[in-house]
Scaffold this motif. Structure first.
Motif, PDB file in Angstrom:
ATOM      1  N   ALA A 470       3.799 -29.590 -34.938  1.00  0.00           N
ATOM      2  CA  ALA A 470       4.437 -28.694 -33.969  1.00  0.00           C
ATOM      3  C   ALA A 470       5.295 -27.706 -34.739  1.00  0.00           C
ATOM      4  O   ALA A 470       6.026 -28.090 -35.664  1.00  0.00           O
ATOM      5  N   ILE A 471       5.204 -26.437 -34.366  1.00  0.00           N
ATOM      6  CA  ILE A 471       5.992 -25.396 -35.019  1.00  0.00           C
ATOM      7  C   ILE A 471       6.484 -24.425 -33.949  1.00  0.00           C
ATOM      8  O   ILE A 471       5.774 -24.135 -32.987  1.00  0.00           O
ATOM      9  N   PHE A 472       7.736 -23.967 -34.098  1.00  0.00           N
ATOM     10  CA  PHE A 472       8.269 -23.024 -33.120  1.00  0.00           C
ATOM     11  C   PHE A 472       9.234 -22.062 -33.805  1.00  0.00           C
ATOM     12  O   PHE A 472       9.795 -22.350 -34.874  1.00  0.00           O
ATOM     13  N   GLY A 473       9.430 -20.899 -33.187  1.00  0.00           N
ATOM     14  CA  GLY A 473      10.405 -19.927 -33.652  1.00  0.00           C
ATOM     15  C   GLY A 473      10.927 -19.124 -32.481  1.00  0.00           C
ATOM     16  O   GLY A 473      10.177 -18.818 -31.544  1.00  0.00           O
ATOM     17  N   ASN A 474      12.221 -18.784 -32.504  1.00  0.00           N
ATOM     18  CA  ASN A 474      12.849 -18.039 -31.416  1.00  0.00           C
ATOM     19  C   ASN A 474      13.791 -16.981 -31.973  1.00  0.00           C
ATOM     20  O   ASN A 474      14.418 -17.176 -33.020  1.00  0.00           O
ATOM     21  N   ASN A 485      15.851 -14.307 -24.856  1.00  0.00           N
ATOM     22  CA  ASN A 485      15.299 -15.084 -25.955  1.00  0.00           C
ATOM     23  C   ASN A 485      13.782 -14.994 -25.879  1.00  0.00           C
ATOM     24  O   ASN A 485      13.194 -15.207 -24.817  1.00  0.00           O
ATOM     25  N   VAL A 486      13.148 -14.663 -26.990  1.00  0.00           N
ATOM     26  CA  VAL A 486      11.687 -14.638 -27.058  1.00  0.00           C
ATOM     27  C   VAL A 486      11.256 -15.555 -28.187  1.00  0.00           C
ATOM     28  O   VAL A 486      11.944 -15.680 -29.215  1.00  0.00           O
ATOM     29  N   GLY A 487      10.129 -16.232 -27.989  1.00  0.00           N
ATOM     30  CA  GLY A 487       9.697 -17.177 -28.995  1.00  0.00           C
ATOM     31  C   GLY A 487       8.201 -17.414 -28.989  1.00  0.00           C
ATOM     32  O   GLY A 487       7.464 -16.920 -28.116  1.00  0.00           O
ATOM     33  N   TRP A 488       7.776 -18.164 -29.964  1.00  0.00           N
ATOM     34  CA  TRP A 488       6.374 -18.561 -30.093  1.00  0.00           C
ATOM     35  C   TRP A 488       6.353 -20.005 -30.549  1.00  0.00           C
ATOM     36  O   TRP A 488       7.234 -20.449 -31.302  1.00  0.00           O
TER      37      TRP A 488
END
Length: 646
Positions: A470-474, A485-488
């Motif tokens: 699992a990987i995320f960024g905001n 807030n925007v993220g992927w």
């Protein structure tokens, strides 16, 4: 007594006291029609013997007081105060000795004596707020030292007595009961109904309109035949000792924590209706905290039943009960019977925990929050569930300069039962590891990101180690009255941490998804706030056989919160989720919920919350992610909660 002392000090500090004289019932020169603003205070001090007036019986309040007159007032106040304390102190000691001397006495006599002792002790405890006032009186004794000495007063003895009295009051202020008791009580009424011969459904997958008795499992019923009343009270006990180990325990009693009621604190009870459970009792937590050191290395430790969480993608308990608000159910902690040790190295910290995660049972044998080996929801699809029985974990938290923070963890989550079938056959351990970091970039900007993996193994032999990350960024921005807030993120199909990284409709902790998400909030006024969320994902790997395309997931929600008064508030929320199936000829599931709520503060420690939620879920049986079996769900749920804290 406290009031009398305050009156005396007000009089002294206001320079309105006079020389002692003969006592009379009142002061003739104090106006009574209309009454003077200080009349009640003067009468009270006259009754207490602090004020007596002039020899001619007059008060003469308009005349400035001399230093001698003020000195007399200081001495009179001191003598009154000393007599009050000494008298009460001697009475408390006498009653205590009497009670201790008759252990076999008549029960009624002992109770009467204890009641007297309690009343006197309350009077003594009422002196706890005298500290500042005694200090002022001592200062005034020094100011009028010459005048007091000319009256024959032993000023040094008076100062010593005042200091002794101040010391005693200081001890009273520090004195606490051996045990501090607090808690909360909750009453929850749920009324569900169906519509058009369909059952309704909550976002947590619970059914509404199920019915009771001969109406059970009918096409749908109204609120009067799907009405449930739940109650729960929690009592938290804490030791108040300032030195040595600290202890705490929370005992809970009620009828909520059963499968037919709200379920355990970590299970969805997917596809079940609501019904009162049997009365039950359990310990939410209990433990001892202490600080110690080994070879010069200091650390703190907690032993017992404790709650712990790390971050949403690694280790955090989901909350499936949006219709019930309570810290025990909503705090995100997983509870274990074991120990937590915290080390500090400057600004960095290291936590190590270990314990048992199963069989933390209620009196009726219900595990309060069981943890699945593949997360709390037995997701992702195709991985059969098994419970975690014991866990071991280490977490490191450290600053990254002055603007950032990094969080790293490694968890060993073990089951006593091996997975019997599926792609994880033979697995009895879930190894969860990874981390996240956050930076404040200044200018109201901040970024966050993280990466983690889960590896299923049979003890130390890997069983499933693919498509498991699992990987995320905001990126976030905050202005004066708004923020965004925007993220992927990408959560692969076999990722299986016991976390809480959100939901899309009834799809909790979604896996095999990747895509963009956004969140925005706007304060239109101090009373009115708008928020909006959106997520736009698609499958990482196509699940529909024979079709190379990937299913898409779109989820939106908007909410308005309005504060009518200091006591009343309103909310309205709309949520929509669509599953765009890649398979041709298959209808796309659509999920809708509309919720309105009214909150009322019954007082500083009590509140009333009323919510009504309408559900409309279409073609649910075509979803391979949500677990819902019927084609259509239409209904509603009315919830009423009264909460009291004490």
């Amino acid at each position: 007594m406290k009031r009398t002392f305050k009156y005396a000090l007000i009089t002294v500090l206001g320079a309105a006291v006079v020389l002692p004289a003969l006592a009379q019932d009142n002061f003739p020169d104090v106006p009574t029609d209309p009454p003077h603003w200080a009349m009640k205070a003067l009468e009270e001090m006259k009754r207490e013997g602090i004020l007596v007036g002039y020899p001619d019986g007059l008060f003469r309040g308009g005349r400035p007081a001399s230093r001698y007159e003020l000195a007399v007032a200081v001495h009179a106040t001191y003598m009154k105060l000393k007599g009050m304390y000494d008298g009460l102190d001697s009475q408390v000691k006498a009653l205590t000795d009497k009670i201790n001397g008759m252990p076999g006495g008549n029960a009624d006599d002992l109770k009467a004596l204890r009641d007297q002792l309690t009343s006197l002790q309350n009077d003594v405890n009422g002196m706890k707020g005298w500290g500042d006032d005694i200090s002022k009186l001592k200062d005034m004794a020094s100011t009028f030292e010459k005048e007091l000495a000319s009256m024959g007063v032993d000023v040094e003895a008076m100062k010593k007595d005042l200091q002794d009295l101040a010391d005693r009051v200081g001890k009273l202020e520090k004195r606490k009961p051996a045990v501090d008791i607090s808690g909360d009580a909750n009453l929850l009424v749920l009324g569900g109904h169906g519509r058009s011969n369909n059952l309704g459904v909550t976002p947590g997958g619970r059914l509404t309109g199920v019915g009771r008795g001969s109406y059970f499992d009918a096409p749908s019923v109204g609120i009067n035949r799907d009405l449930s009343v739940f109650h729960e009270a929690a009592f938290t006990f804490k030791g108040t000792n300032e030195d040595g180990p600290k202890w705490h325990a929370t005992l809970v009693a009620g009828n909520m924590i059963t499968p037919g009621a709200l379920g355990s604190q970590s299970t969805r009870s997917l596809g079940a209706g609501f019904m009162e459970g049997s009365a039950d009792v359990y310990f939410q937590d209990f433990g001892v905290n202490f600080d110690t050191s080994i070879s010069g290395l200091g650390f703190s430790a907690e032993i017992g039943r404790l709650g712990y969480q790390i971050s949403p993608y690694l280790f955090k308990r989901p909350d499936y009960t949006d219709y019930f608000s309570n810290p025990r159910w909503d705090n995100g902690d997983w509870y274990l019977d074991g120990a937590l040790v915290r080390f500090k190295f400057g600004m960095a910290g290291v936590d190590v925990f270990a314990g048992r995660n199963s069989a933390r049972n209620t009196v009726n044998g219900i595990d309060i929050n069981p943890m699945g080996i593949f997360g709390s929801n037995s997701v992702p699809p195709g991985l059969p569930g098994s419970l975690i029985d014991q866990s071991l974990g280490i977490r490191v938290n450290a600053p990254l300069g002055e603007m950032g923070q990094i969080n790293l963890a490694y968890l060993w989550l073990d089951s006593n039962t091996k997975v019997g079938t599926g792609i994880a056959t033979g697995a009895n351990r879930n190894n969860v590891f990874g981390g996240d970091l956050r930076f404040n970039l200044g200018q109201n900007l901040n970024i966050a990101g993280g990466y983690s993996k889960t590896v299923l193994s049979n003890n130390t032999v890997r069983v499933l180690d693919n498509d498991n990350a699992a990987i995320f960024g905001n990126l976030g921005y905050t202005a004066g009255n708004w923020g965004a807030n925007v993220g992927w993120r990408r959560v692969e199909q076999n990722y299986s941490a016991p976390g809480d990284w959100g939901r899309m409709g009834t799809f909790w902790n979604p896996t095999n998804v990747e895509g963009l998400n956004a969140y925005v909030w706007l304060n239109l006024s101090p009373e009115f706030r708008l928020t909006g969320r959106g997520e736009f994902d698609r499958e990482v790997n196509a699940i529909d056989s024979g079709d190379p395309d990937r299913t898409k997931f779109n989820s939106y929600s908007v909410q308005a919160d309005y504060k009518l008064t200091t006591s009343w508030n309103l909310m309205a929320n709309y949520e929509y989720t669509m599953f765009d199936r890649a398979a041709s000829g298959v209808a796309d599931p659509k999920e809708n919920w509309f919720t309105v709520g009214l909150g009322y503060a019954l007082g500083a420690n009590a509140k009333l919350d009323i919510r009504y939620q309408v559900s409309d879920v279409k073609d649910a049986a075509n979803s391979i992610y949500t677990g819902l079996g019927a084609s259509r769900y239409r209904g509603g749920l009315l919830s009423t909660q009264v909460s009291i804290k004490f």
